[in-house]
Scaffold this active site. Structure first.
Site, PDB file in Angstrom:
ATOM      1  N   ARG A 113      -2.644  18.928 -45.105  1.00  0.00           N
ATOM      2  CA  ARG A 113      -3.016  18.469 -46.456  1.00  0.00           C
ATOM      3  C   ARG A 113      -1.822  18.196 -47.355  1.00  0.00           C
ATOM      4  O   ARG A 113      -1.925  18.198 -48.575  1.00  0.00           O
ATOM      5  CB  ARG A 113      -3.967  19.449 -47.141  1.00  0.00           C
ATOM      6  CG  ARG A 113      -5.254  19.636 -46.373  1.00  0.00           C
ATOM      7  CD  ARG A 113      -6.362  20.192 -47.222  1.00  0.00           C
ATOM      8  NE  ARG A 113      -7.575  20.278 -46.447  1.00  0.00           N
ATOM      9  CZ  ARG A 113      -7.899  21.303 -45.678  1.00  0.00           C
ATOM     10  NH1 ARG A 113      -7.095  22.351 -45.602  1.00  0.00           N
ATOM     11  NH2 ARG A 113      -9.025  21.296 -45.008  1.00  0.00           N
ATOM     12  N   GLU A 177      11.418  -8.675 -53.655  1.00  0.00           N
ATOM     13  CA  GLU A 177      10.651  -7.715 -54.481  1.00  0.00           C
ATOM     14  C   GLU A 177      11.335  -7.510 -55.843  1.00  0.00           C
ATOM     15  O   GLU A 177      10.674  -7.261 -56.840  1.00  0.00           O
ATOM     16  CB  GLU A 177      10.480  -6.375 -53.758  1.00  0.00           C
ATOM     17  CG  GLU A 177       9.637  -6.431 -52.466  1.00  0.00           C
ATOM     18  CD  GLU A 177       8.124  -6.463 -52.704  1.00  0.00           C
ATOM     19  OE1 GLU A 177       7.664  -6.615 -53.849  1.00  0.00           O
ATOM     20  OE2 GLU A 177       7.385  -6.353 -51.688  1.00  0.00           O
ATOM     21  N   LYS A 213       9.503  -0.681 -61.821  1.00  0.00           N
ATOM     22  CA  LYS A 213       8.447  -0.005 -61.056  1.00  0.00           C
ATOM     23  C   LYS A 213       8.093   1.334 -61.704  1.00  0.00           C
ATOM     24  O   LYS A 213       6.925   1.701 -61.815  1.00  0.00           O
ATOM     25  CB  LYS A 213       8.870   0.180 -59.603  1.00  0.00           C
ATOM     26  CG  LYS A 213       7.718   0.664 -58.735  1.00  0.00           C
ATOM     27  CD  LYS A 213       7.740   0.111 -57.357  1.00  0.00           C
ATOM     28  CE  LYS A 213       6.563   0.596 -56.539  1.00  0.00           C
ATOM     29  NZ  LYS A 213       6.691   0.311 -55.130  1.00  0.00           N
ATOM     30  N   GLU A 223      -3.109   2.475 -59.487  1.00  0.00           N
ATOM     31  CA  GLU A 223      -3.474   1.054 -59.487  1.00  0.00           C
ATOM     32  C   GLU A 223      -4.892   0.783 -59.963  1.00  0.00           C
ATOM     33  O   GLU A 223      -5.678   0.088 -59.321  1.00  0.00           O
ATOM     34  CB  GLU A 223      -3.262   0.454 -58.085  1.00  0.00           C
ATOM     35  CG  GLU A 223      -3.147  -1.069 -58.118  1.00  0.00           C
ATOM     36  CD  GLU A 223      -2.758  -1.686 -56.791  1.00  0.00           C
ATOM     37  OE1 GLU A 223      -1.669  -1.390 -56.296  1.00  0.00           O
ATOM     38  OE2 GLU A 223      -3.575  -2.451 -56.258  1.00  0.00           O
ATOM     39  N   ASN A 231       1.582  -6.553 -57.483  1.00  0.00           N
ATOM     40  CA  ASN A 231       1.102  -7.296 -56.308  1.00  0.00           C
ATOM     41  C   ASN A 231       1.317  -8.798 -56.435  1.00  0.00           C
ATOM     42  O   ASN A 231       0.790  -9.572 -55.623  1.00  0.00           O
ATOM     43  CB  ASN A 231      -0.396  -7.035 -56.081  1.00  0.00           C
ATOM     44  CG  ASN A 231      -0.652  -5.590 -55.732  1.00  0.00           C
ATOM     45  OD1 ASN A 231       0.175  -4.946 -55.111  1.00  0.00           O
ATOM     46  ND2 ASN A 231      -1.797  -5.071 -56.170  1.00  0.00           N
TER      47      ASN A 231
HETATM   48  N1  LIG Z   1       4.966   1.420 -50.205  1.00  0.00           N
HETATM   49  C1  LIG Z   1       5.224   0.386 -50.955  1.00  0.00           C
HETATM   50  O1  LIG Z   1       5.107   0.436 -52.181  1.00  0.00           O
HETATM   51  C2  LIG Z   1       5.693  -0.901 -50.316  1.00  0.00           C
HETATM   52  C3  LIG Z   1       6.143  -1.959 -51.126  1.00  0.00           C
HETATM   53  C4  LIG Z   1       6.623  -3.108 -50.507  1.00  0.00           C
HETATM   54  C5  LIG Z   1       6.640  -3.197 -49.115  1.00  0.00           C
HETATM   55  N2  LIG Z   1       6.199  -2.146 -48.362  1.00  0.00           N
HETATM   56  C6  LIG Z   1       6.234  -2.203 -46.906  1.00  0.00           C
HETATM   57  O2  LIG Z   1       7.593  -2.176 -46.484  1.00  0.00           O
HETATM   58  C7  LIG Z   1       7.677  -2.751 -45.168  1.00  0.00           C
HETATM   59  C8  LIG Z   1       8.874  -3.668 -45.095  1.00  0.00           C
HETATM   60  O3  LIG Z   1      10.029  -2.923 -45.347  1.00  0.00           O
HETATM   61  P1  LIG Z   1      11.487  -3.437 -44.929  1.00  0.00           P
HETATM   62  O4  LIG Z   1      11.647  -4.825 -45.362  1.00  0.00           O
HETATM   63  O5  LIG Z   1      12.435  -2.414 -45.374  1.00  0.00           O
HETATM   64  O6  LIG Z   1      11.376  -3.525 -43.346  1.00  0.00           O
HETATM   65  P2  LIG Z   1      11.780  -2.534 -42.161  1.00  0.00           P
HETATM   66  O7  LIG Z   1      11.540  -1.135 -42.509  1.00  0.00           O
HETATM   67  O8  LIG Z   1      11.126  -3.079 -40.959  1.00  0.00           O
HETATM   68  O9  LIG Z   1      13.362  -2.741 -42.058  1.00  0.00           O
HETATM   69  C9  LIG Z   1      13.870  -4.005 -41.720  1.00  0.00           C
HETATM   70  C10 LIG Z   1      14.799  -3.946 -40.505  1.00  0.00           C
HETATM   71  O10 LIG Z   1      16.060  -3.462 -40.916  1.00  0.00           O
HETATM   72  C11 LIG Z   1      16.500  -2.427 -40.043  1.00  0.00           C
HETATM   73  N3  LIG Z   1      17.329  -1.566 -40.882  1.00  0.00           N
HETATM   74  C12 LIG Z   1      16.916  -0.679 -41.814  1.00  0.00           C
HETATM   75  N4  LIG Z   1      17.965  -0.196 -42.483  1.00  0.00           N
HETATM   76  C13 LIG Z   1      19.071  -0.766 -41.941  1.00  0.00           C
HETATM   77  C14 LIG Z   1      20.452  -0.697 -42.237  1.00  0.00           C
HETATM   78  N5  LIG Z   1      20.918   0.023 -43.266  1.00  0.00           N
HETATM   79  N6  LIG Z   1      21.308  -1.405 -41.479  1.00  0.00           N
HETATM   80  C15 LIG Z   1      20.846  -2.201 -40.472  1.00  0.00           C
HETATM   81  N7  LIG Z   1      19.554  -2.345 -40.182  1.00  0.00           N
HETATM   82  C16 LIG Z   1      18.661  -1.641 -40.917  1.00  0.00           C
HETATM   83  C17 LIG Z   1      15.237  -1.820 -39.505  1.00  0.00           C
HETATM   84  O11 LIG Z   1      15.473  -1.221 -38.254  1.00  0.00           O
HETATM   85  C18 LIG Z   1      14.344  -3.057 -39.378  1.00  0.00           C
HETATM   86  O12 LIG Z   1      14.580  -3.702 -38.157  1.00  0.00           O
HETATM   87  C19 LIG Z   1       6.360  -3.456 -44.929  1.00  0.00           C
HETATM   88  O13 LIG Z   1       5.610  -2.707 -44.029  1.00  0.00           O
HETATM   89  C20 LIG Z   1       5.691  -3.465 -46.298  1.00  0.00           C
HETATM   90  O14 LIG Z   1       4.299  -3.456 -46.203  1.00  0.00           O
HETATM   91  C21 LIG Z   1       5.740  -1.007 -48.945  1.00  0.00           C
END
Ligand SMILES: NC(=O)c1ccc[n+]([C@@H]2O[C@H](COP(=O)([O-])OP(=O)(O)OC[C@H]3O[C@@H](n4cnc5c(N)ncnc54)[C@H](O)[C@@H]3O)[C@@H](O)[C@H]2O)c1
Length: 331
Positions: A113, A177, A213, A223, A231
């Site tokens: 939990r 973003e 944010k 939300e 969004n």
């Molecule tokens: N929770 C929220 O409020 C929220 C908001 C926006 C997006 N998201 C989610 O976030 C996700 C996308 O996140 P993202 O763009 O970070 O993608 P990701 O987590 O897939 O990271 C992108 C790539 O970069 C690599 N990577 C990470 N850090 C690195 C570094 N320092 N050096 C080299 N490579 C690195 C990872 O291995 C991956 O291949 C989606 O699933 C999306 O839905 C969540």
């Protein structure tokens, strides 16, 4: 730099500082069992650096990519903590991008939990946006984020040095973003992104984006109203992202979603100018019918109406209701 997200008993600090990765133990009790979750694309030196500061830490490394935000990994992480005898007083730490953060946060929110969760984001997307605000989720097949929770971290540590190893494609798509935050709430942030060398000004960009944010989440954590403006570009973007089978990155799909939603010509031009500078694929071919169907799975739909975010002037967003038919032609 320190920002506090003020949510009464769920308040937490965000630290933004080059090199802070090596000092996490000065701020947080790491003298307990810790599960560090990272992925195969994140250089292992980051998770190992955190592990060294802990008394008893195990690293779990999942496969990189959106498809890892799945129920199998959710189950495997819970199983791992059971095997290691984790109690409610122990800790999970995400070291990675939004994928690792969303998955790890969701596991933390449900294990016994809820156990403590710390986020150490290492992508631009996670540093400007996803690591704060408390949205956690996993996907079911191509339906994004359909299992999840609101669960705030205990702290967020942002080390801009970790971005040095990130590919340019991920670096710039993550900044979408930040551009969104400027478009909906902070005209000066938008102007900064239009004019500056983003790699040189990254700390200022991180700070301003997180302040947007924070302001929104403090008013509307779950939300129910205002938070929907975050969004902007996401309703269409999530549909396009799913239909592309995750060939498009999240930020790239959101970029397309923003441009397609905007009706004001001068706002569109300014958005496109920045997105082109960042090499976002604005001419991408995708299956419009499939995208529309994925979008309909989106939880933001009520009866035939879908709430969407519109930006008529940079820095100001409004939420409008559109019928599904009106929205379909936007794809
Ligand atoms: N929770 C929220 O409020 C929220 C908001 C926006 C997006 N998201 C989610 O976030 C996700 C996308 O996140 P993202 O763009 O970070 O993608 P990701 O987590 O897939 O990271 C992108 C790539 O970069 C690599 N990577 C990470 N850090 C690195 C570094 N320092 N050096 C080299 N490579 C690195 C990872 O291995 C991956 O291949 C989606 O699933 C999306 O839905 C969540």
């Amino acid at each position: 730099m320190k920002i506090v997200v003020d949510l009464q008993e769920r308040s937490y600090p965000i630290y933004i500082e080059k090199g802070i990765l090596t000092n996490v133990n000065q701020y947080i009790d790491l003298q307990r069992k810790v599960l560090i979750v990272t992925d195969t694309g994140v250089p292992s030196k980051y998770s190992e650096c955190v592990q060294k500061q802990c008394k008893e830490a195990t690293i779990v490394c999942i496969e990189q990519g959106e498809s890892s935000k799945n129920i199998e990994n959710y189950q495997a992480l819970i199983q791992k903590m059971l095997e290691l005898g984790f109690s409610r007083k122990d800790l999970m730490i995400a070291v990675g991008g939004g994928v690792v953060g969303d998955l790890c946060g969701f596991v933390a929110s449900t294990y016994m939990r809820g156990i403590d969760f710390i986020n150490i984001p290492t992508t631009t997307l996670a540093q400007v946006d996803s690591s704060i605000g408390g949205k956690t989720a996993i996907d079911l097949g191509n339906v994004k984020n359909c299992i999840g929770s609101f669960y705030q971290p205990k702290a967020v540590f942002i080390d801009p040095n970790t971005l040095d190893t990130l590919s340019n494609r991920h670096f710039y798509s993550g900044l979408v973003e930040a551009l969104k935050s400027g478009a909906i709430y902070d005209q000066e942030l938008f102007e900064l992104l239009e004019d500056c060398d983003v790699k040189e000004q990254i700390e200022e960009i991180l700070y301003r984006s997180l302040m947007v944010k924070k302001a929104v989440v403090e008013i509307d954590e779950k939300e129910l109203g205002l938070r929907k403006i975050l969004n902007f570009g996401h309703t269409l973007g999530h549909g396009i992202e799913s239909a592309s089978n995750y060939e498009l990155l999240h930020g790239e799909a959101v970029a397309l979603g923003m441009v397609k939603m905007v009706e004001d010509e001068s706002v569109r031009k300014r958005l496109v100018r920045v997105l082109e500078k960042w090499n976002m694929p604005l001419e991408y071919e995708y299956d419009k019918q499939k995208s529309f169907e994925y979008m309909l799975h989106d939880k933001k739909k009520v009866a035939n109406m879908v709430s969407v975010v519109q930006v008529k002037e940079i820095g100001q967003a409004c939420i409008i209701d559109m019928t599904q038919e009106e929205l379909k032609v936007k794809f």
